[in-house]
Design an enzyme around this catalytic site. Structure first.
Site, PDB file in Angstrom:
ATOM      1  CG  ASP A  23      40.390  45.777  37.408  1.00  0.00           C
ATOM      2  OD1 ASP A  23      39.808  46.884  37.469  1.00  0.00           O
ATOM      3  OD2 ASP A  23      40.467  45.000  38.373  1.00  0.00           O
ATOM      4  CD  GLU A  74      33.040  41.183  39.757  1.00  0.00           C
ATOM      5  OE1 GLU A  74      33.535  41.190  40.898  1.00  0.00           O
ATOM      6  OE2 GLU A  74      32.918  42.184  39.046  1.00  0.00           O
ATOM      7  CG  ASP A 124      35.035  47.579  41.989  1.00  0.00           C
ATOM      8  OD1 ASP A 124      34.831  46.836  41.019  1.00  0.00           O
ATOM      9  OD2 ASP A 124      36.171  47.922  42.366  1.00  0.00           O
TER      10      ASP A 124
END
Ligand code: GLC
Length: 812
Positions: free
Chosen positions: A490, A410, A407
């Protein structure tokens, strides 16, 4: 303007000579790579295969020939191109396409052998350079629709919109939020005649695709830097494009079967007791499930690869006990390594010793604030660093963790307005196929998450070479499907987000990510209403990845939270997914061979729906699971208004009743417990007895539900679901076809391939749509018993297991 043609392939001298002589079409020459230069710019055009064109343009010399996205074998492949010169243009021909490059303007037009335009530059200004970046412009025909770009928001069709490619931690993103977590610079275009093409811009820099938003009828795309290196995939139809894209960027490896099961997650199950409670409740309530997730709170102070021993004192025992309940655990392992020197924190210590972290321009380690506080970041563009990273999984793997979740990659950085690291942050590329060099974060940002998941995937393979890894990643790039499944990040608990998930997951599938899901029930926002969570589960049951997940500050969101009535509906849909597991798994196997997504837009199977001007196959919300099931959620999900379902052609069957429909459309009243699903006439769908987990062996017969119609076929695929033994022959593949005629149906079972022994002890044939008042059946000429149900219009025939060529003749 000077236009020199040069061959970078085998026959350099000859091509030079012919170029100088201004050859005529009759004097076509065969080249591996076509090269031209003008005003200091270079262009190279090659055909990695006859139906794919690659175009590279450089302002001063060609760009580096290397790629994170395209697999080496495809990138370096060339097929001969016939090159001729018609005076105005260089004409490049392969058996599947023809490209004309205007010699003075470099305007490029690609057509198919019938002369139909696949993709053409705009008449003027087809290429601009600005500030180190570039913009290319292609003409957008009025009847063209555009798909792909991963899980970008908006409807299914990208036309009229513009998107930024810049991986972003987009917590709380809205219905039209952009950019999101992934950047996949791949577009599939399709026109109303069903012609389709693909376009992949192999450039990792911050980029954009603009589908006629800022310039009418112009598809423009580009990046702030990096190479002009793009591929035109010639189709001719959408399925061909999907296969071409999979050939270029790789198909997702076959996932373990358990990854297709129901997955229960939460940020976070804070301790072992909570996780065990969830497991117990799933089993007590008979909610089939395969996976539980451990989100960041299992860790010691949010430090990746640590465990808070008070919360989770004995992982190995916990995982073994859960495995005894046929549940597996996926652990989150974020990529930010806590900046914790002299603390006995081995990811930091070993990373520091190996000098693996990204650097500031002054050569110090870049430090950013994330979950653990200050953190440092592995430089995943060095293969040795990926090896080091992969090795970090040995402990959790040995404890029995089944999969891992990458997770925040980015990468997300909390304290900065742009939510990521400074663009000057220094990466080092040390990778076979690339020149060893430093690269700025501007160049590496969009591939950072993919390389993180690659390190995880490849590391797990080294740790357990005969176990299929399962990695879930949030950020990725084109080609990232080779390493990880993904989800849409999300989202929020709103009806609109549920609705949005359908085009998001379809476009992810068309962009290579066959294994894609969303947070079922919604991640952020206020708690979902009972109806919203129920609908979400009903739709999720037909998505490739099916994971219920929710944010830390929200109430519980498990299947049972809204009482028995809701739970009963939800259970039915989860159960149906498990019954359909043989079908789902054969889709996964197909995906691993040719990239065909599990969840598909209707037009992929029925291209003529584009011509009918339908919203790409009925309402925008309809989608297909494989080639045979069409799922038609309510178009206004939260409202009780009746809605129409349009089916491609007549004779479809209602999946739930099995009854054949009279026409090509139905009217649905959106009762909460009904998710309309229809079956293609001509489908043969394998279904299995209900199990509570893929870890449980079904008992009895495999059902083959037969829905007579045109091109009637089905395929069985099975293997052990977890290892790579299928690559060594331990699989089962069998084709079954059926043909209707003369008042009966003939089913033909093909011979079995592979030597895997299935669990079933026979086949239960359930033939739908039987309206005659009697029935007989013969297997290879011998009479077998038939049970007719006139009300349900079915015939049921119990057969032994059939592994060699056999014919079942059913007649009135
Ligand atoms: C990110 C993820 C979310 C996860 C959370 C804590 O917000 O997208 O799924 O629960 O981080 O790890």
């Amino acid at each position: 303007m000077r236009h020199a043609v040069r061959n970078t392939g085998a026959v350099v001298g000859l091509a030079f000579a012919l170029a100088a002589l201004a050859i005529s079409p009759a004097l076509a020459v065969s080249l591996q790579r076509f090269h031209a230069a003008r005003d200091g710019q270079d262009i190279e055009i090659s055909a990695p295969r006859a139906d794919i064109l690659r175009v590279r343009i450089g302002r001063s010399g060609l760009p580096e020939d290397a790629s994170w996205a395209v697999v080496d074998a495809a990138r370096t492949a060339t097929t001969p191109i016939d090159v001729a010169d018609d005076g105005v243009a260089s004409v490049l021909t392969t058996p599947a396409l023809q490209a004309r490059l205007n010699k003075s303007t470099w305007r490029l037009t690609v057509v198919d052998p019938a002369g139909h335009t696949i993709l053409a530059d705009t008449d003027s200004g087809a290429l601009d350079f600005h500030n180190g970046g570039f913009r290319l412009r292609k003409a957008m025909p009025v009847d063209a629709h555009y798909f792909g770009l991963g899980d970008k928001t908006g409807g299914l069709d990208r036309r009229g919109q513009a998107f930024t490619l810049w991986n972003t931690d987009a917590f709380g993103y809205g219905e039209s939020g952009d950019p999101l977590y992934k950047s996949i610079p791949f577009v599939l275009g399709a026109d109303e005649l069903g012609h389709a093409f693909g376009l992949l811009l192999d450039n990792t820099w911050r980029g954009f695709f603009d589908f006629g938003k800022s310039e009418r009828d112009t598809l423009s795309f580009g990046a702030e830097g990096g190479p002009i290196d793009y591929y035109v995939l010639a189709g001719p139809d959408a399925k061909a494009v999907v296969k071409q894209y999979a050939w270029l960027t790789g198909a997702a490896p076959l996932a373990p079967m358990w990854a297709l099961g129901f997955q229960q997650s939460r940020y976070s199950y804070k301790n072992e007791a909570e996780l065990r409670d969830i497991a117990d409740r799933l089993r007590a309530d008979r909610i089939p499930a395969d996976v539980l997730y451990m989100d960041i709170d299992y860790q010691d102070r949010n430090r990746p690869f640590t465990v808070n021993p008070k919360a989770y004192p004995d992982l190995a025992k916990l995982f073994a006990d859960l495995r005894g309940m046929n549940l597996r655990v996926v652990m989150i392992t974020d990529l930010h390594v806590a900046d914790a020197p002299n603390a006995g924190y081995s990811p930091y210590d070993t990373g520091k010793a190996g000098n693996v972290f990204l650097k500031n321009p002054d050569c110090s380690d870049y430090v950013g604030l994330v979950w653990p506080g200050n953190a440092v970041f592995p430089d995943f563009s060095r293969s040795s660093v990926r090896d080091w990273w992969g090795g970090l999984y040995a402990g959790f793997h040995a404890a029995g963790a089944a999969g891992f979740w990458n997770d925040m990659n980015e990468p997300a950085i909390f304290q900065r307005r742009d939510r990521t690291m400074p663009l000057e942050t220094v990466h080092h590329i040390e990778e076979p196929g690339f020149a060893a060099r430093t690269a700025s974060h501007s160049e590496m940002h969009n591939v950072y998450g993919m390389l993180n998941s690659r390190g995880t995937y490849e590391g797990l393979l080294k740790i357990a070479p005969d176990e299929r890894p399962f990695v879930l990643t949030r950020a990725s790039f084109a080609g990232g499907q080779r390493y990880a499944a993904t989800w849409s990040g999300d989202n929020s608990s709103t009806w609109n987000h549920l609705k949005l998930s359908i085009p998001q997951l379809i476009n992810l599938g068309l962009s290579g990510f066959g294994y894609a899901g969303d947070d079922i029930g919604g991640y952020g926002g206020s708690a979902p209403s009972p109806e919203l969570l129920t609908r979400w589960i009903e739709i999720g049951a037909f998505n490739p990845i099916f994971r219920d997940h929710v944010a830390t500050d929200k109430p519980r969101q498990e299947v049972w939270v809204h009482g028995l009535e809701q739970e009963a509906i939800r259970r039915r849909y989860i159960e149906e997914r498990y019954r359909l597991m043989p079908y789902l798994y054969s889709l996964a196997e197909e995906n691993s061979r040719n990239g065909m997504p599990l969840m598909r837009p209707v037009f992929l199977e029925f291209p003529d729906v584009l011509a009918k001007g339908w919203d790409f196959g009925g309402t925008m919300d309809q989608f297909m699971l494989g080639a045979d099931l069409l799922v038609a959620p309510p178009s206004a999900m939260e409202s009780p208004a009746a809605y129409g379902v349009r089916l491609p052609g007549a004779g479809w069957y209602d999946y739930w009743s099995g009854l054949r429909l009279a026409g090509a459309a139905t009217e649905e009243i959106p009762a909460l417990d009904r998710m309309p699903v229809f079956v293609r006439p001509g489908a043969i769908i394998p279904r299995q007895p209900l199990v509570q987990s893929t870890g449980e062996t079904p008992k009895g017969a495999l059902e083959l539900a037969v829905y007579p119609g045109d091109s009637c076929r089905g395929e069985l695929y099975l293997d052990d679901g977890v290892s790579f033994a299928f690559q060594r022959g331990a699989f089962l593949r069998q084709k079954v076809t059926c043909a209707s005629g003369q008042g009966g149906v003939t089913m033909t079972f093909g011979g079995r391939e592979g030597d895997f022994k299935p669990w079933w002890n026979g086949f239960t044939i359930v033939l739908h749509g039987w309206t005659a008042s009697n029935a007989t059946a013969f297997l290879n000429g011998l009479a077998v018993n038939v049970v007719r149900d006139p009300r349900m219009q079915t015939l049921t025939i119990e057969l032994p297991d059939i592994s060699s060529l056999s014919v079942l003749q059913i007649g009135a």
